[in-house]
Write a protein that holds these residues in place. Structure first.
Motif, PDB file in Angstrom:
ATOM      1  N   PHE A  13       0.793  -1.232   0.000  1.00 57.19           N
ATOM      2  CA  PHE A  13       0.000   0.000   0.000  1.00 57.19           C
ATOM      3  C   PHE A  13       0.823   1.278   0.000  1.00 57.19           C
ATOM      4  CE2 PHE A  13      -2.635  -3.313   1.782  1.00 57.19           C
ATOM      5  CZ  PHE A  13      -3.838  -3.097   1.147  1.00 57.19           C
ATOM      6  N   GLN A  14       2.153   1.167   0.187  1.00 58.93           N
ATOM      7  CA  GLN A  14       2.906   2.370   0.569  1.00 58.93           C
ATOM      8  C   GLN A  14       2.878   3.491  -0.467  1.00 58.93           C
ATOM      9  OE1 GLN A  14       6.924   1.242   1.530  1.00 58.93           O
ATOM     10  NE2 GLN A  14       7.298   0.325  -0.437  1.00 58.93           N
ATOM     11  N   TRP A  15       2.827   3.174  -1.746  1.00 52.91           N
ATOM     12  CA  TRP A  15       2.796   4.252  -2.747  1.00 52.91           C
ATOM     13  C   TRP A  15       1.407   4.476  -3.329  1.00 52.91           C
ATOM     14  CZ3 TRP A  15       6.827   6.449  -1.302  1.00 52.91           C
ATOM     15  CH2 TRP A  15       8.029   5.787  -1.117  1.00 52.91           C
ATOM     16  N   LEU A  16       0.405   3.734  -2.851  1.00 51.94           N
ATOM     17  CA  LEU A  16      -0.948   3.872  -3.402  1.00 51.94           C
ATOM     18  C   LEU A  16      -1.662   5.084  -2.800  1.00 51.94           C
ATOM     19  CD1 LEU A  16      -2.272   0.174  -3.385  1.00 51.94           C
ATOM     20  CD2 LEU A  16      -0.888   1.349  -5.111  1.00 51.94           C
ATOM     21  N   THR A  17      -2.449   5.759  -3.613  1.00 50.67           N
ATOM     22  CA  THR A  17      -3.341   6.783  -3.076  1.00 50.67           C
ATOM     23  C   THR A  17      -4.460   6.073  -2.305  1.00 50.67           C
ATOM     24  OG1 THR A  17      -4.775   6.690  -5.005  1.00 50.67           O
ATOM     25  CG2 THR A  17      -2.948   8.256  -5.104  1.00 50.67           C
ATOM     26  N   PRO A  18      -5.180   6.799  -1.427  1.00 53.03           N
ATOM     27  CA  PRO A  18      -6.319   6.165  -0.745  1.00 53.03           C
ATOM     28  C   PRO A  18      -7.308   5.546  -1.746  1.00 53.03           C
ATOM     29  CG  PRO A  18      -5.813   8.290   0.271  1.00 53.03           C
ATOM     30  CD  PRO A  18      -4.923   8.178  -0.932  1.00 53.03           C
ATOM     31  N   GLU A  19      -7.487   6.199  -2.900  1.00 50.39           N
ATOM     32  CA  GLU A  19      -8.419   5.685  -3.907  1.00 50.39           C
ATOM     33  C   GLU A  19      -7.918   4.353  -4.483  1.00 50.39           C
ATOM     34  OE1 GLU A  19      -7.165   8.885  -3.898  1.00 50.39           O
ATOM     35  OE2 GLU A  19      -8.964   9.576  -2.848  1.00 50.39           O
ATOM     36  N   GLN A  20      -6.617   4.301  -4.806  1.00 55.24           N
ATOM     37  CA  GLN A  20      -6.054   3.051  -5.337  1.00 55.24           C
ATOM     38  C   GLN A  20      -6.089   1.945  -4.285  1.00 55.24           C
ATOM     39  OE1 GLN A  20      -2.241   4.805  -6.313  1.00 55.24           O
ATOM     40  NE2 GLN A  20      -2.605   4.591  -8.516  1.00 55.24           N
ATOM     41  N   ALA A  21      -5.809   2.323  -3.038  1.00 52.36           N
ATOM     42  CA  ALA A  21      -5.799   1.324  -1.965  1.00 52.36           C
ATOM     43  C   ALA A  21      -7.185   0.735  -1.749  1.00 52.36           C
ATOM     44  CB  ALA A  21      -5.273   1.945  -0.670  1.00 52.36           C
ATOM     45  N   ALA A  22      -8.220   1.556  -1.969  1.00 53.76           N
ATOM     46  CA  ALA A  22      -9.592   1.088  -1.730  1.00 53.76           C
ATOM     47  C   ALA A  22      -9.999  -0.032  -2.692  1.00 53.76           C
ATOM     48  CB  ALA A  22     -10.568   2.261  -1.833  1.00 53.76           C
ATOM     49  N   VAL A  23      -9.353  -0.077  -3.877  1.00 58.02           N
ATOM     50  CA  VAL A  23      -9.716  -1.117  -4.864  1.00 58.02           C
ATOM     51  C   VAL A  23      -8.574  -2.112  -5.063  1.00 58.02           C
ATOM     52  CG1 VAL A  23     -11.434   0.303  -6.036  1.00 58.02           C
ATOM     53  CG2 VAL A  23      -9.048   0.403  -6.806  1.00 58.02           C
ATOM     54  N   VAL A  24      -7.764  -2.280  -4.034  1.00 59.06           N
ATOM     55  CA  VAL A  24      -6.576  -3.127  -4.170  1.00 59.06           C
ATOM     56  C   VAL A  24      -6.932  -4.558  -4.558  1.00 59.06           C
ATOM     57  CG1 VAL A  24      -6.463  -3.790  -1.731  1.00 59.06           C
ATOM     58  CG2 VAL A  24      -4.350  -3.640  -3.049  1.00 59.06           C
ATOM     59  N   MET A  25      -8.082  -5.044  -4.121  1.00 62.66           N
ATOM     60  CA  MET A  25      -8.437  -6.440  -4.377  1.00 62.66           C
ATOM     61  C   MET A  25      -8.966  -6.653  -5.800  1.00 62.66           C
ATOM     62  SD  MET A  25      -7.397  -7.676  -1.539  1.00 62.66           S
ATOM     63  CE  MET A  25      -7.949  -9.385  -1.498  1.00 62.66           C
ATOM     64  N   ALA A  26      -9.168  -5.572  -6.553  1.00 69.55           N
ATOM     65  CA  ALA A  26      -9.615  -5.704  -7.945  1.00 69.55           C
ATOM     66  C   ALA A  26      -8.475  -6.186  -8.849  1.00 69.55           C
ATOM     67  CB  ALA A  26     -10.163  -4.365  -8.453  1.00 69.55           C
ATOM     68  N   ASP A  27      -7.249  -6.046  -8.375  1.00 68.66           N
ATOM     69  CA  ASP A  27      -6.082  -6.496  -9.143  1.00 68.66           C
ATOM     70  C   ASP A  27      -5.697  -7.894  -8.651  1.00 68.66           C
ATOM     71  OD1 ASP A  27      -3.258  -5.257 -10.595  1.00 68.66           O
ATOM     72  OD2 ASP A  27      -3.018  -6.895  -9.160  1.00 68.66           O
ATOM     73  N   PRO A  28      -5.809  -8.918  -9.505  1.00 65.76           N
ATOM     74  CA  PRO A  28      -5.606 -10.300  -9.017  1.00 65.76           C
ATOM     75  C   PRO A  28      -4.232 -10.523  -8.385  1.00 65.76           C
ATOM     76  CG  PRO A  28      -6.600 -10.317 -11.206  1.00 65.76           C
ATOM     77  CD  PRO A  28      -6.206  -8.891 -10.926  1.00 65.76           C
ATOM     78  N   ASP A  29      -3.174  -9.928  -8.953  1.00 70.61           N
ATOM     79  CA  ASP A  29      -1.842 -10.140  -8.383  1.00 70.61           C
ATOM     80  C   ASP A  29      -1.739  -9.522  -6.986  1.00 70.61           C
ATOM     81  OD1 ASP A  29      -0.920 -11.546 -10.499  1.00 70.61           O
ATOM     82  OD2 ASP A  29       0.165  -9.878 -11.437  1.00 70.61           O
ATOM     83  N   ARG A  30      -2.212  -8.267  -6.872  1.00 73.62           N
ATOM     84  CA  ARG A  30      -2.177  -7.620  -5.561  1.00 73.62           C
ATOM     85  C   ARG A  30      -3.073  -8.352  -4.567  1.00 73.62           C
ATOM     86  NH1 ARG A  30      -2.606  -1.467  -7.490  1.00 73.62           N
ATOM     87  NH2 ARG A  30      -0.384  -1.043  -7.774  1.00 73.62           N
ATOM     88  N   ALA A  31      -4.234  -8.806  -5.046  1.00 71.37           N
ATOM     89  CA  ALA A  31      -5.152  -9.523  -4.148  1.00 71.37           C
ATOM     90  C   ALA A  31      -4.481 -10.784  -3.608  1.00 71.37           C
ATOM     91  CB  ALA A  31      -6.446  -9.879  -4.886  1.00 71.37           C
ATOM     92  N   HIS A  32      -3.737 -11.477  -4.466  1.00 69.68           N
ATOM     93  CA  HIS A  32      -3.033 -12.671  -4.004  1.00 69.68           C
ATOM     94  C   HIS A  32      -1.980 -12.312  -2.967  1.00 69.68           C
ATOM     95  CE1 HIS A  32      -1.206 -16.632  -4.001  1.00 69.68           C
ATOM     96  NE2 HIS A  32      -0.032 -16.021  -4.063  1.00 69.68           N
ATOM     97  N   ARG A  33      -1.231 -11.229  -3.224  1.00 67.39           N
ATOM     98  CA  ARG A  33      -0.207 -10.798  -2.263  1.00 67.39           C
ATOM     99  C   ARG A  33      -0.835 -10.427  -0.920  1.00 67.39           C
ATOM    100  NH1 ARG A  33       3.270  -5.973  -4.285  1.00 67.39           N
ATOM    101  NH2 ARG A  33       4.338  -6.272  -2.289  1.00 67.39           N
ATOM    102  N   VAL A  34      -1.977  -9.718  -0.983  1.00 65.49           N
ATOM    103  CA  VAL A  34      -2.650  -9.323   0.259  1.00 65.49           C
ATOM    104  C   VAL A  34      -3.036 -10.561   1.072  1.00 65.49           C
ATOM    105  CG1 VAL A  34      -4.787  -8.331   1.199  1.00 65.49           C
ATOM    106  CG2 VAL A  34      -3.468  -7.075  -0.532  1.00 65.49           C
ATOM    107  N   ARG A  35      -3.672 -11.545   0.413  1.00 62.57           N
ATOM    108  CA  ARG A  35      -4.084 -12.755   1.141  1.00 62.57           C
ATOM    109  C   ARG A  35      -2.872 -13.495   1.695  1.00 62.57           C
ATOM    110  NH1 ARG A  35      -8.598 -13.060  -2.696  1.00 62.57           N
ATOM    111  NH2 ARG A  35      -7.125 -13.867  -4.217  1.00 62.57           N
ATOM    112  N   ASP A  36      -1.794 -13.508   0.910  1.00 61.74           N
ATOM    113  CA  ASP A  36      -0.570 -14.193   1.328  1.00 61.74           C
ATOM    114  C   ASP A  36       0.046 -13.527   2.557  1.00 61.74           C
ATOM    115  OD1 ASP A  36       1.059 -16.412   0.385  1.00 61.74           O
ATOM    116  OD2 ASP A  36       2.659 -14.930   0.136  1.00 61.74           O
ATOM    117  N   GLU A  37       0.077 -12.206   2.574  1.00 61.02           N
ATOM    118  CA  GLU A  37       0.687 -11.508   3.711  1.00 61.02           C
ATOM    119  C   GLU A  37      -0.219 -11.573   4.930  1.00 61.02           C
ATOM    120  OE1 GLU A  37       3.684 -10.869   3.641  1.00 61.02           O
ATOM    121  OE2 GLU A  37       4.179 -10.641   1.533  1.00 61.02           O
TER     122      GLU A  37
END
Lengths: 125, 125, 125, 125
Positions: free
Chosen positions: B53-77
């Motif tokens: 999340f560190q370089w994402l705007t609040p708007e980008q962070a709010a839809v982080v799970m819409a990106d499959p790669d990021r969503a996988h990383r989030v679940r993994d972490e």
């Protein structure tokens, strides 16, 4: 674990997650609970847990719960880490138990038990 | 939460905690699982979650799970943070659910709902 | 930067590093200053700096130094992070300025300025 | 410290801070360099430095620089931590050397050298 209760008497993770949702809603704290803020808060609280141990030798760290003040701080920081993790999961719509079960399954393939052939490895009898 | 299962079908937190105990024992990893090492690992993994999340705007962070790669990383972490938290709890003999329930109760007194008189406060009818 | 002094009047990084060495020696704190402990303390202090910002909006964070209490906390945590970084560098024998200069040089190759051909790239005139 | 150069030949902290300002400006990265994002990035990088040590025994950690790969990682993460600390300081207008000098002075009063009377303490000759 001495203080653990069986899950049939104590609260479940999902019940506590829902209590945290209600707690934040009653105080109108949801606008602050963005994924980015909650990931920050989680890291900060993990650091506070680590702080308890940072100057301890491995021997001192092993008996940290024998000191009532430190034991209270440990339980308090564990609670904070878990609270922010659950609130983060709510914010992004991830089920932490499903995510962890999937990760354990991946790790069982990635780190085979010594003496156990890895998937696809030939056994040398 | 879209991917959540009811607790009667999915694993409980205690079942996953026990699987992690067995996983470490089978690989003889217990000597590494000191409270201090596990608190370090927990902090490191929380940082890896924050890194997404560190370089994402609040708007980008709010839809982080819409990106499959990021969503996988989030679940993994999320899984890594929960795994180290559970292993830490095993190492120090703390039940995370009991600790969190106690903390929520303290916070309900500490942060009364607006409009609700705090404990000991006079009500002005 | 409003409060910066030219380096000819203020202390240099190396002078402050040496003062920290003397400070720890006078208090016989060296046994605690292992690389692992100092890396933990550095992470904990970085978390305390982040804590100041965790619930702020980007707009509030942009004017954080306008609030005297927050400004003091920011300067205090910056000092703690730098102190532990310097003490870590002493413990492992790394010169932070040399390490950073080398990293900037690597990053200049890794992230070429837009419009500048990367090393080895053909220029298309 | 074996690799340290005298400050008259190597770059100063202020020169490196300015190079980082120029580096970010050339790549138009300033919009990302908010205080909050930089404090997050600093914490994440401190965690990456800690990660190198998390499973090491104190004995292994003491000789971490004897392993060329680990030594490179250590120097790389030290550089990242220092880079984000300097970029954070630029964003909030804090001089890190002044902040650290002030903190050392406060700590000299707060933690008097054993055998030295604290300020205001009567000396018993």
């Amino acid at each position: 674990m001495n203080e653990r209760r069986t899950e049939s008497v104590g609260p479940t993770l999902e019940e506590l997650r829902q209590r945290l949702v209600d707690f934040a809603a009653a105080r109108r704290w949801e606008p602050f609970h963005t994924p980015k803020n909650l990931a920050s808060a989680l890291t900060v609280e993990a650091g506070e847990l680590l702080e308890i141990f940072q100057w301890l030798t491995p021997e001192q760290a092993a008996v940290v719960m024998a000191d009532p003040d430190r034991a209270h701080r440990v339980r308090d920081e564990v609670a904070d880490v878990l609270a922010y993790l659950l609130q983060f999961c709510t914010a992004v719509g991830v089920d932490p138990l499903t995510a962890l079960a999937a990760k354990i399954e991946r790790n069982e393939l990635r780190f085979p038990v010594p003496g156990t052939p890895a998937e696809g490895e030939e056994v040398n009898p």
